[in-house]
Design an enzyme around this catalytic site. Structure first.
Site, mmCIF file in Angstrom:
data_model
loop_
_atom_site.group_PDB
_atom_site.id
_atom_site.type_symbol
_atom_site.label_atom_id
_atom_site.label_comp_id
_atom_site.label_asym_id
_atom_site.label_seq_id
_atom_site.Cartn_x
_atom_site.Cartn_y
_atom_site.Cartn_z
ATOM 1 N N ASP A 74 0.818 -1.211 0.000
ATOM 2 C CA ASP A 74 0.000 0.000 0.000
ATOM 3 C C ASP A 74 0.853 1.261 0.000
ATOM 4 O O ASP A 74 0.442 2.292 -0.531
ATOM 5 C CB ASP A 74 -0.935 -0.001 1.209
ATOM 6 C CG ASP A 74 -2.080 -0.995 1.059
ATOM 7 O OD1 ASP A 74 -2.368 -1.394 -0.090
ATOM 8 O OD2 ASP A 74 -2.678 -1.374 2.079
ATOM 9 N N ASN A 148 -4.555 8.591 2.165
ATOM 10 C CA ASN A 148 -5.004 7.976 3.414
ATOM 11 C C ASN A 148 -5.350 8.998 4.488
ATOM 12 O O ASN A 148 -6.475 9.058 4.948
ATOM 13 C CB ASN A 148 -3.931 7.028 3.961
ATOM 14 C CG ASN A 148 -4.106 5.603 3.485
ATOM 15 O OD1 ASN A 148 -5.034 5.292 2.746
ATOM 16 N ND2 ASN A 148 -3.205 4.724 3.899
ATOM 17 N N TYR A 191 -3.819 4.093 9.535
ATOM 18 C CA TYR A 191 -3.422 4.676 10.815
ATOM 19 C C TYR A 191 -4.640 5.037 11.665
ATOM 20 O O TYR A 191 -4.645 4.870 12.887
ATOM 21 C CB TYR A 191 -2.564 5.909 10.537
ATOM 22 C CG TYR A 191 -1.754 6.423 11.697
ATOM 23 C CD1 TYR A 191 -1.457 5.628 12.808
ATOM 24 C CD2 TYR A 191 -1.250 7.724 11.675
ATOM 25 C CE1 TYR A 191 -0.701 6.109 13.851
ATOM 26 C CE2 TYR A 191 -0.488 8.222 12.717
ATOM 27 C CZ TYR A 191 -0.222 7.411 13.806
ATOM 28 O OH TYR A 191 0.534 7.900 14.842
ATOM 29 N N LEU A 193 -7.456 3.526 11.875
ATOM 30 C CA LEU A 193 -7.969 2.313 12.518
ATOM 31 C C LEU A 193 -7.170 2.005 13.781
ATOM 32 O O LEU A 193 -7.735 1.659 14.824
ATOM 33 C CB LEU A 193 -7.904 1.142 11.539
ATOM 34 C CG LEU A 193 -8.420 -0.213 12.041
ATOM 35 C CD1 LEU A 193 -9.920 -0.160 12.272
ATOM 36 C CD2 LEU A 193 -8.075 -1.313 11.047
ATOM 37 N N SER A 194 -5.847 2.151 13.697
ATOM 38 C CA SER A 194 -4.992 1.908 14.861
ATOM 39 C C SER A 194 -5.292 2.883 15.989
ATOM 40 O O SER A 194 -5.106 2.557 17.163
ATOM 41 C CB SER A 194 -3.514 2.029 14.460
ATOM 42 O OG SER A 194 -3.174 1.102 13.453
#
Length: 294
Positions: A74, A148, A191, A193-194
């Site tokens: 990605d 992103n 990131y 999601l983390s």
């Protein structure tokens, strides 16, 4: 019958020998099918069996090609997307990375799936990007795009940052935290999601704001309409320097008192997938979700 694609670009970075072999296999296979093929010039020193005139830089590849094949993970796709989104180039990925949310094709047997795509059997979707601008004393000091996320965070030394968040010039909240993740739906599985942010369907016109380790018990992620303009006002009382990272690849320096403007880019990434692509299958597979019970 007119072919959907005529000029194809192969994009990637010199990595391990297997990835380099994938570039080589793609070039010779596509050439044998009669396509005009160009390769990322970062590979020119390694792929010495490819004529020199078939190498070009990313911007030139975007101008020439109607299809770009990105080989890697990605990260490679993110770097290519920020440039290729300026052009009318469709993009598909061959996964040579880890998770591969954006790179669909298996490098071991890409020919069958890719041949169907080349024949016109594919799904196309548009993914929007964010523009991030650093304003200082009324002037734009630096800017870049992100597929992103754009992340406000400390510089080299970890410490809390104080800042205010405005949405369309309307004050939303102030925060003392390690930073803030401003994410697209594409970035919601990265990131964000983390950091505890929500997963957003890629077709949603929405932006998520995810605080990073906020010094409060009440702070929560916030999802806003994708057409909203977000302004972060960095407190002049902050110590040291801060940064805005675009996709974790480009860093924009931020000083106390700066304004950060983040908004939807007019450019779109034209991402294509094989016909059997399912976003929810990708989520199950990559995130280890449970399968159907019956």
């Amino acid at each position: 019958m007119k072919k959907p694609f005529n000029v194809i670009a192969i994009i990637g970075k010199p990595r391990d020998q297997q990835a380099i072999q994938t570039h080589r296999d793609l070039y010779h296979w596509l050439s044998s099918l009669g396509y005009q093929v160009f390769i990322d010039d970062r590979l020119s020193a390694i792929l010495n069996d490819v004529p020199e005139e078939h190498f070009s830089g990313l911007v030139e590849l975007g101008e020439k090609a109607d299809l770009a094949i990105v080989v890697g993970g990605d990260g490679n796709m993110l770097g290519a997307a920020r440039i290729l989104s300026r052009f009318n180039t469709r993009v598909i990925g061959v996964n040579r990375g880890n998770l591969g949310f954006l790179t669909d094709l298996n490098p071991e047997d890409f020919q069958h799936s890719l041949k169907a795509v080349l024949d016109g059997a594919y799904i196309e979707e548009e993914r929007f990007l964010l523009e991030a601008e650093i304003h200082r004393h009324g002037q734009v000091k630096s800017h870049n795009a992100a597929l992103n996320e754009a992340v406000l965070h400390p510089g080299q030394v970890a410490h809390m940052i104080e800042f205010e968040v405005y949405i369309d010039e309307s004050f939303a909240f102030s925060l003392r935290a390690d930073g803030l993740i401003v994410s697209t739906p594409t970035g919601s599985t990265a990131y964000s999601l983390s950091g505890g942010g929500p997963i957003l369907s890629p077709s949603l016109n929405a932006i998520s704001l995810v605080p990073m380790f906020p010094h409060t018990l009440s702070s929560r992620p916030l999802v806003v309409d994708g057409n909203r303009r977000i302004k972060l006002l960095v407190s002049p009382d902050n110590r040291g320097t801060q940064e805005v990272s675009c996709d974790g690849q480009v860093s924009l320096p931020v000083s106390p008192g700066d304004e950060i403007h983040i908004y939807q880019s007019p450019n779109r990434l034209r991402l294509i997938h094989p016909k059997d692509y399912s976003y929810y299958h990708v989520l199950r597979n990559k995130l280890g979700w449970s399968s159907k019970l019956f």
